[in-house]
Design a protein around this motif. Sequence first.
Motif, short mmCIF file in Angstrom:
data_model
loop_
_atom_site.label_atom_id
_atom_site.label_comp_id
_atom_site.label_asym_id
_atom_site.label_seq_id
_atom_site.Cartn_x
_atom_site.Cartn_y
_atom_site.Cartn_z
N ASP A 232 -40.94 -5.31 -99.16
CA ASP A 232 -41.47 -4.81 -97.89
C ASP A 232 -42.98 -4.67 -97.94
N PRO A 233 -43.68 -5.00 -96.84
CA PRO A 233 -45.12 -4.68 -96.77
C PRO A 233 -45.30 -3.16 -96.81
N GLY A 234 -46.33 -2.72 -97.49
CA GLY A 234 -46.56 -1.28 -97.62
C GLY A 234 -47.84 -0.84 -96.93
N GLN A 235 -47.91 0.43 -96.62
CA GLN A 235 -49.09 0.99 -95.95
C GLN A 235 -49.91 1.80 -96.94
N ILE A 236 -51.22 1.55 -96.92
CA ILE A 236 -52.14 2.24 -97.83
C ILE A 236 -52.55 3.59 -97.27
N GLU A 237 -52.81 3.63 -95.95
CA GLU A 237 -53.29 4.85 -95.30
C GLU A 237 -52.25 5.97 -95.45
N GLY A 238 -52.69 7.11 -95.94
CA GLY A 238 -51.80 8.24 -96.13
C GLY A 238 -50.96 8.16 -97.40
#
Length: 332
Positions: A232-238
Motif C-alpha cells: 500500500d502507498p503510505g502517508q508521511i504527514e503525521g
Amino acid sequence: MKERILTGDRPTGPLHLGHYVGSLQQRVRLQQTHDQTILVADLQALTDNGQNPKKISDNILNVVADYLAVGIDPTQTTICLQSALPALSELTMYYSNLVSIARLERNPTVKHEIHYRGFGRTIPAGFLTYPISQAADITAFRATQVPVGDDQLPMIEQTNEIVRRLNSIVGAPVLCECQAMLSHFPRLPGIDGRAKMSKSMGTAITLGATENQIRAAVKAMYTDPNHLRITDPGQIEGNVVFTYLDAFHPDAGFIEELKTHYRRGGLGDGQTKKILEDCLQSLLAPIREERQRLMQDKAMLIEVLRQGTEQANEVSQRLLLDVKRALGLSLF
C-alpha cells in the motif's frame, strides 16, 4: 561582548528526546559563541506540583546529569538553581504589580495549560503568575535571546511588555527586551502522535532509556493507519516514525529516498521502525552510559550546580539592585 542567552528546564523528571532536539543540541552549540545561562527551574516546577515537592527535589540532579551527558560544559555555560537565587523571587514580586490578573488569564500559553490540566478556578496562584516569574528569570540575566518552543512565544511577548512597562515608569532603560530563538524542531510529538512528547503522559523516550525501552517505544509508534499492507502507498504527514527520522537520522538524503519509497508502496512499517530504532540506539547509547557514570558521583553534580549558582547569584543581584534603585527602593 557575547550576546546573553537564558534557557532552562523544570526538573519534573529526566529529560527526553524532545528536549534533546528542541533545545539541548542547540545549547551545546551556543555555549561556544554566547554567554549562556541554564536555569534548573525548580520553583516554577512547583507551580503545578505543589502537593508533591519531592518529585521536584528528586529530579534536580537528574537534569544536571542530562545536561553534562549531552555535552553542556559547566566551564562554558552557567548551570544554576532557581530556588537558590533570591533576586528572582524579589523581581517577580516587583513585576507582579505591573501585570493584571486579566492579562495573565489572556496569555494563550496559560489558557491552554489551565484547560489541559483541568484547573478551572482551582488554578494555583503560582501557576497563574508563571509568566511573571519567567520574566524575572530572563531580565535578571539581561538575556537578549531566549531559546523556546513555539508554544512559549506568548511568554516572551509578556516579558517584553513588563520590560517596557517598568522602563516607562522609571523613565530609563533599566531592563532590556529579548527575542525568541526557535529551534528547527521546537515541538517533537510523543510516540502516540497526539501531542508533544510528554513525561507525564508516558509518550517520551528519556535520554537515559535502556535498549529495551527504546525498542518498545519505537515499536509502539504511531504510523499511517491506512498503510495496512507493505504494497500500500503510505502517508508521511503525521507519521511519527518519519518525524523522528527527520529529527535524528544523520543522512537526510537517505531519509528522502525512504519517504519516496514509502509513498509509492513496497516499504513496510516494520522496516522503517527498524531504521529508526538503530538510529536512536546509536544516538542514546553514549549519552546513557555517560549519564550513568555521572549519577554515581552526585557530589560532583552538586558542586557543578553550586558553582554555577554562585556566579548566577552575582549577576542577578546586580540587576535587582539596578531595578530597586530605579524604583527608589534602595535606601541602604
